[in-house]
Structure formats: C-alpha cells, structure tokens
Design an enzyme around this catalytic site. Structure first.
Site, PDB file in Angstrom:
ATOM      1  CG  ASN A 294     -13.065 -12.480   4.593  1.00 49.21           C
ATOM      2  OD1 ASN A 294     -13.654 -13.183   5.411  1.00 49.21           O
ATOM      3  ND2 ASN A 294     -12.012 -11.737   4.903  1.00 49.21           N
TER       4      ASN A 294
ATOM      5  CE  LYS B 154     -13.357  -8.534   5.897  1.00 54.18           C
ATOM      6  NZ  LYS B 154     -12.851  -7.163   5.887  1.00 54.18           N
TER       7      LYS B 154
ATOM      8  CG  HIS C 107      -8.134 -10.636   6.217  1.00 57.99           C
ATOM      9  ND1 HIS C 107      -8.354  -9.543   7.011  1.00 57.99           N
ATOM     10  CD2 HIS C 107      -8.806 -10.421   5.064  1.00 57.99           C
ATOM     11  CE1 HIS C 107      -9.149  -8.695   6.353  1.00 57.99           C
ATOM     12  NE2 HIS C 107      -9.444  -9.207   5.176  1.00 57.99           N
TER      13      HIS C 107
ATOM     14  CD  GLU D 172     -10.793  -7.525   8.844  1.00 63.15           C
ATOM     15  OE1 GLU D 172     -11.400  -8.611   8.947  1.00 63.15           O
ATOM     16  OE2 GLU D 172     -11.116  -6.641   8.026  1.00 63.15           O
TER      17      GLU D 172
ATOM     18  CD  GLU E 143      -7.872  -8.478   1.201  1.00 66.98           C
ATOM     19  OE1 GLU E 143      -8.981  -8.476   0.676  1.00 66.98           O
ATOM     20  OE2 GLU E 143      -7.690  -8.816   2.389  1.00 66.98           O
TER      21      GLU E 143
ATOM     22  N   GLY F 124     -12.549  -2.052   3.989  1.00 67.29           N
ATOM     23  CA  GLY F 124     -13.700  -1.632   4.778  1.00 67.29           C
ATOM     24  C   GLY F 124     -13.775  -0.122   4.958  1.00 67.29           C
TER      25      GLY F 124
ATOM     26  CB  SER G 126     -13.352  -0.424  -0.788  1.00 76.05           C
ATOM     27  OG  SER G 126     -13.190  -0.192   0.608  1.00 76.05           O
TER      28      SER G 126
END
Ligand code: PGA
Length: 250
Positions: free
Chosen positions: A9, A11, A95, A97, A167, A173, A213
């Site tokens: 991904n 992003k 996701h 985010e 996730e 991240g 990660s």
C-alpha cells in the site's frame, strides 16, 4: 488451498516518475513466478499507468479506495466502474487511515464492499483495533464487530472476492509490530469467528493478511504462522529491495 498474498500500500507516496521507477524495479525483481500473489496499490492518479505496466507480469494493481455510488455528483471521488475500465480489479477498503481521517464507518464500508462486489472486484478489507482497545482487552470484540458490521451479511459465495487484512492500528507506521504469536492468535480468532458466522468452508478458504510494520527482518517469522496468509505492507513497500525481500519471505 487459500491464496498467499503480499500487497504493498503506497498510500500518498510516489509521483509519476517515482512510481515508474518503482514499478520497473518490481517487475524485474518479481520476474520469476513468486510464491505469493504480489499486489501494489499506487495513488489513484498512477493507477492506469501501473495497470498497463504490470500487464503480463506477476504483479497486480489495486486501488487504495473507491466510492460506494455508481456515479454522479461526488466531486473528487472514483467509482468501481472507473477502476474496472482501466484494468484495476482489486480495491483496498477500510484502511485505518480512511476510518480515522476520512470518517469511514462500518456502515459506509458495507456499502463500499457491496458496490465493489457488484462490479466483480476483489476487496482487501482492512480492520483492527486501536492501542487503547488492546490495552483494555477489547481487541477481539472490536475485530468481531468490524467484521460483522461490514461483511457478515454477504452471501457465502461473495467471500471468494474477499481478502482480509488484520492491521492493529498501534502497529501501523509505528515500527511497533504485533508479535508473530499475537498475529497468529488474532488470525485464528478471525477464522473461528467466520467459521461460526458464515461457514467453516469460507473460513478455511479466506486469505487473512497481517499488516503493521512488516519489514524484511520480521516478515518470515510472521508469515510462518499457520493462519497468516501474507501481508499488507506500507512503508517497506516503497522500496523495491525491501518489498521484494518481503515477497520472497513467504
Ligand atoms: P506500515 O503500514 O507497514 O507502514 O506499518 C501498513 C499499512 O498501513 O497497510
């Protein structure tokens, strides 16, 4: 046998020249048939270029998001039909985010999933708990309700088009990874939840990716767990060498 998948991904990273460079490196690195399906998800403006570039290679292209409506007055949005028309057959939905910064709820995601499936797309459906939820031991309940609200009303046959990506938000991240044991524990819980709510056959067949990660240094240990069928990779997918190393770790 369920599919092994390693998806990157990107992003909001990589402009066109950078995307061209990364795709050229990746098509070379994945020239030998990999052990897993390899997917990359560039930003929407580079999807068409990416879809054309990977034709005939082992790599597939996914979108990072799409709108739930067929078309219409939704300024700035992208429809399933538009994605399909440029050869993109897979979309990442849910996701963390998108949930955190763009207010995407389980109910909205259920609509997006329905639209993607109507267009015969494959959905990589992301979900996972936040740090506070894990600390207060609510992570299993949170994950169960995210799955239930967005996916459990689907027909069993629709699950062929679903890939799950667990996730944990605290591991995205941050450099903080769930241990392979924590990942396995949750993936086994997810499979059991699906077996009970949908069917044992669907639970056995659905691929469950881990994300958060994942790096070349920890991928092999995580992928070795029996209920982990691959990974959704953020930061480490932006570098051809590290993404190829992760792809080779499966
Ligand atoms: P990360 O991101 O690998 O950079 O933690 C994972 C993701 O957001 O899919």
């Amino acid at each position: 046998m369920r599919k092994k998948i390693v998806a990157g991904n990107w992003k909001m990273n990589k402009n066109l020249p950078e995307a061209k460079g990364l795709l050229a490196d990746l098509t070379a690195k994945f020239a030998q048939q990999p052990n897993a399906e390899i997917i990359v998800a560039p930003t929407s403006v580079n999807l068409q270029f990416a879809a054309e570039t990977v034709k005939g290679s082992a790599i597939k292209v996914a979108a990072q998001n799409m709108h739930q409506a067929e078309n219409g007055a939704f300024t700035g949005e992208i429809s399933a039909d538009m994605l399909k028309s440029i050869g993109v057959e897979t979309v990442i939905l849910g996701h963390s985010e998108r949930r955190a910064y763009f207010g995407e709820t389980d109910a909205l995601l259920a609509d997006k999933v329905a639209t993607a499936l109507k267009h015969d797309m494959t959905v990589i459906f992301c979900f996972g708990e936040e740090l506070e939820e894990r600390k207060s031991d609510k992570h299993f309940a949170v994950v169960e309700s995210q799955l239930k609200n967005a996916l459990f009303s689907l027909d069993a046959s629709a699950w062929k088009q679903i890939v799950l990506a667990y996730e944990p938000v605290w591991a995205i991240g941050t450099g903080e990874t769930a241990s392979p044991e924590q990942a396995q524990e949750m993936h086994a819980f997810i499979r059991k939840t699906i077996a009970d709510a949908v069917s044992p056959a669907v639970a056995e067949e659905v691929s469950i990716l881990y994300g958060g990660s994942v790096k070349p240094a920890n991928a092999q240990e995580i992928f070795a767990k029996p209920d982990v069928d691959g990974g959704l990779i953020g930061g480490a997918s932006l570098d051809a060498e590290s993404f190829a190393a992760i792809g080779a770790a499966i």
